[in-house]
Enzyme design. Structure first.
Site, PDB file in Angstrom:
ATOM      1  N   ARG A 136       2.864   4.610   6.114  1.00  0.00           N
ATOM      2  CA  ARG A 136       3.492   3.981   7.575  1.00  0.00           C
ATOM      3  C   ARG A 136       4.029   2.391   7.140  1.00  0.00           C
ATOM      4  O   ARG A 136       4.859   1.996   8.246  1.00  0.00           O
ATOM      5  CB  ARG A 136       2.305   3.890   8.626  1.00  0.00           C
ATOM      6  CG  ARG A 136       1.745   5.071   9.105  1.00  0.00           C
ATOM      7  CD  ARG A 136       0.359   5.069   9.832  1.00  0.00           C
ATOM      8  NE  ARG A 136      -0.559   4.625   8.959  1.00  0.00           N
ATOM      9  CZ  ARG A 136      -2.065   4.275   9.261  1.00  0.00           C
ATOM     10  NH1 ARG A 136      -2.277   4.438  10.259  1.00  0.00           N
ATOM     11  NH2 ARG A 136      -2.656   3.863   8.413  1.00  0.00           N
TER      12      ARG A 136
ATOM     13  N   CYS B  55       0.874  -1.161   0.029  1.00  0.00           N
ATOM     14  CA  CYS B  55      -0.071   0.132  -0.006  1.00  0.00           C
ATOM     15  C   CYS B  55       0.858   1.155   0.024  1.00  0.00           C
ATOM     16  O   CYS B  55       1.810   1.264   0.656  1.00  0.00           O
ATOM     17  CB  CYS B  55      -1.013  -0.160   1.077  1.00  0.00           C
ATOM     18  SG  CYS B  55      -1.928   1.460   1.213  1.00  0.00           S
TER      19      CYS B  55
ATOM     20  N   CYS C 294      -5.839   0.192   7.529  1.00  0.00           N
ATOM     21  CA  CYS C 294      -5.705   0.669   6.055  1.00  0.00           C
ATOM     22  C   CYS C 294      -6.914   1.770   5.711  1.00  0.00           C
ATOM     23  O   CYS C 294      -8.053   1.260   5.775  1.00  0.00           O
ATOM     24  CB  CYS C 294      -5.698  -0.470   5.169  1.00  0.00           C
ATOM     25  SG  CYS C 294      -5.557  -0.036   3.400  1.00  0.00           S
TER      26      CYS C 294
END
Length: 229
Positions: free
Chosen positions: A43, A39, A106
């Site tokens: 982070r 993704c 997410c």
């Protein structure tokens, strides 16, 4: 932006000498062993949690670690960027492993759960259609990872669905069948900075530990069934 600029200065002053030989070698070509699909979330720092060096991984990052399916004509059913990276990684770089890595908390999964039709950003709304079958998997697999919050259950199931998507590409199918490629599903838990791998034997994500190293390398079969009861 200031952090990035100061980071460059810090790198030049303190770390560049130690990396100069490595980058000089990499300037002649790259030989990564792994295609890492993750993704775009800031982070999810694989270079930190996997202790990788420059040149170790060829990387695709996008919202929700999605891979559009391949159509019957051999082309991606969406933007060709992901398909092009997959082909380059396999045809040019000959990577031996593909890792699809999702993560907890997410935002893409939250957006899917709240209803894609509510998203006002038009490109994001369209892009997240590649996660719709993950929502269907969540509805039909009520016992999967049942101890996790719904959005994190969806995130794990999305990793498995994207594995199905990437296996629609003929070159991926060919490499798996010939034993030249292994596809893996990983999941990064942010709060504790722990990485999990999907274990096809137990049909759950297990924490990567020293005791499970051999299990981590086990391939997922091309006919892998994500409909987990």
């Amino acid at each position: 932006m200031k952090n990035l600029v100061h980071g460059i200065i810090h790198f030049q002053k303190t770390k560049r000498p130690g990396y100069q030989d490595l980058f000089a070698q990499l300037a002649l070509g790259q030989t990564p062993n792994t295609l890492f699909i993750a993704c775009s979330d800031s982070r999810v720092a694989a270079n930190v949690f996997a202790s990788t060096e420059p040149g170790d991984m060829f990387v695709i990052r996008n919202v929700g670690n999605m891979i559009p399916m391949c159509g019957l004509n051999g082309l991606s059913c969406a933007d060709e960027s992901e398909g092009a990276a997959i082909e380059f990684a396999l045809n040019k770089l000959n990577v031996e492993h593909i890792i699809i890595c999702g993560h907890s908390e997410c935002g893409a999964m939250d957006a899917l759960m709240n209803g894609r039709e509510k998203i006002k950003s038009p490109n994001l709304k369209e892009w997240l259609r590649h996660g719709e079958d993950s929502l269907l998997a969540l509805e039909s697999n009520s016992n999967f990872a049942k101890g996790l919050p719904q959005h994190n259950r969806l995130s794990q199931l999305n990793v498995l669905q994207q594995i199905q998507h990437i296996q629609t590409y003929p070159i991926v199918q060919e490499r798996i069948k010939s034993g030249k490629l292994r596809v893996h599903g990983w999941w990064f838990e942010l709060a504790q900075a722990k990485v999990h791998f999907f274990d096809p034997k137990s049909m759950i994500f297990q924490e990567i530990t020293e005791e499970r190293i051999n299990e981590v390398f086990q391939p997922l079969p091309i006919d892998f069934n994500t409909q987990i009861k």
